[in-house]
Design an enzyme around this catalytic site. Structure first.
Site, PDB file in Angstrom:
ATOM      1  N   HIS A 193       0.832  -1.208   0.000  1.00 22.85           N
ATOM      2  CA  HIS A 193       0.000   0.000   0.000  1.00 22.85           C
ATOM      3  C   HIS A 193       0.870   1.265   0.000  1.00 22.85           C
ATOM      4  CE1 HIS A 193      -3.422   2.548   1.713  1.00 22.85           C
ATOM      5  NE2 HIS A 193      -2.361   3.242   2.109  1.00 22.85           N
ATOM      6  N   GLU A 194       1.819   1.308   0.931  1.00 28.48           N
ATOM      7  CA  GLU A 194       2.630   2.524   1.073  1.00 28.48           C
ATOM      8  C   GLU A 194       3.444   2.805  -0.185  1.00 28.48           C
ATOM      9  OE1 GLU A 194       2.108   4.599   3.275  1.00 28.48           O
ATOM     10  OE2 GLU A 194       0.886   3.381   4.597  1.00 28.48           O
ATOM     11  N   HIS A 197       1.785   4.767  -2.803  1.00 27.50           N
ATOM     12  CA  HIS A 197       1.857   6.233  -2.707  1.00 27.50           C
ATOM     13  C   HIS A 197       3.153   6.748  -3.324  1.00 27.50           C
ATOM     14  CE1 HIS A 197      -1.708   6.539  -0.266  1.00 27.50           C
ATOM     15  NE2 HIS A 197      -1.182   5.921   0.776  1.00 27.50           N
TER      16      HIS A 197
END
Ligand SMILES: *[C@@H]1O[C@H](CO)[C@@H](O)[C@H](O)[C@H]1NC(C)=O
Ligand SMILES: [Zn+2]
Length: 282
Positions: A193-194, A197
């Site tokens: 997920h990170e 970004h």
């Protein structure tokens, strides 16, 4: 008495475990660029999607474990643990064509750095000392974050040697690695997920039903997801087709629930790569 203790504990458990990612505010410059990229991809959506669907991109990966002491509570994890996180990254990014090349795993014992908070002086100091590679390389800092599952820097126009350049990378709670103790976030998907970004992706619930992540094929979503509620649909009516994308890596669901990036997100990853990350390789 026993009942009260159990109630108090389950209350704690249910309020403390919601996924907490630090990337809720998107810098204006990136929002503008993302809007521009979105307008480019809708002009010729099919064309664009098919040319990006066969693309691949290697990303050099440096995994750091910054810990307090050599215990699990002190945030220490082994080289094998870091290898497992690396494998999970490649498994879940496979559909996008992004693949990580693990260059090194690096252990650093420093209690001050290990618990340093997002955007603190200590975080910057740590990264000035530890960061490897250039703006196209991923530095993943696995450490005992205080109150966060993780955060990353969004891409931006930073001069080499500026603070924004040094800070570039991802900070992730070390116990969220595969087999870690951060149940239900312990399949290594926080790092997936990170890093999304870092590659330019926004949360699927960014800005609520009418805001959006500026990706055409992720349905509108009004609120972050907790758990894995099949059928969740926060944006209803003809203007908002589709159920909430609770299985998308850029939502907040439990790790077991997160399984997909969409073709539109893959297009955005490469648009962002070409705009921000690849030029650093020139
Ligand atoms: C640990 O962090 C402190 C505080 O930033 C710093 O002064 C020190 O040099 C660091 N120690 C090592 C061994 O890097
Ligand atoms: Zn996030």
């Amino acid at each position: 008495m026993k009942f009260m203790v159990v109630t108090a504990l389950s209350f704690l458990a249910s309020t403390c475990v919601a996924r907490k990612c630090g990337n809720t505010e998107v810098p204006d410059a990136l929002l503008q660029e993302t809007a521009r990229m979105k307008s480019m991809s809708t002009l010729k959506t099919l064309n664009t999607a098919s040319s990006y669907s066969t693309r691949t991109q290697k990303v050099k990966l440096y995994i750091h474990n910054v810990y307090i002491d050599r215990t699990a509570e002190g945030g220490y994890i082994s080289n094998e643990d870091m290898q497992k996180q690396f494998q999970v990254l490649n498994e879940h990014y496979a559909s996008t064509g992004i693949y990580f090349d693990l260059r090194r795993t690096i252990h650093t014992q420093n209690g001050t750095w290990a618990i340093s908070d997002k955007d603190s002086e200590m975080e910057l100091e740590m990264k000035k000392s530890l960061r490897k590679g250039d703006y196209g390389d991923m530095n993943l800092y696995l450490r005992p974050l205080q109150g966060w599952l993780g955060w990353c820097t969004f891409p931006g126009d930073f001069e080499v040697g500026s603070d924004g350049y040094w800070k570039d990378g991802c900070d992730v709670l070390q116990s969220s690695i595969p087999g870690g103790t951060a149940v239900p976030y312990n399949e290594g998907k926080t790092a997936v997920h990170e890093i999304g970004h870092w590659l330019g992706l926004l949360h699927t619930f960014q800005g609520g039903c009418d805001g959006g992540d500026m990706i055409d094929d992720t349905p509108a979503e009004g609120t972050p997801t907790d758990g894995c509620p099949e059928g969740k649909d926060t944006c209803t009516g003809v203007a908002y087709p589709g159920l909430d994308p609770i299985h998308n890596f850029m939502d907040y669901s439990d790790d077991a629930c997160l399984t997909q990036f969409t073709p539109g997100q893959t297009v955005r990853i490469y648009q962002t790569w070409d705009r921000y990350r690849a030029p650093a390789k020139a």
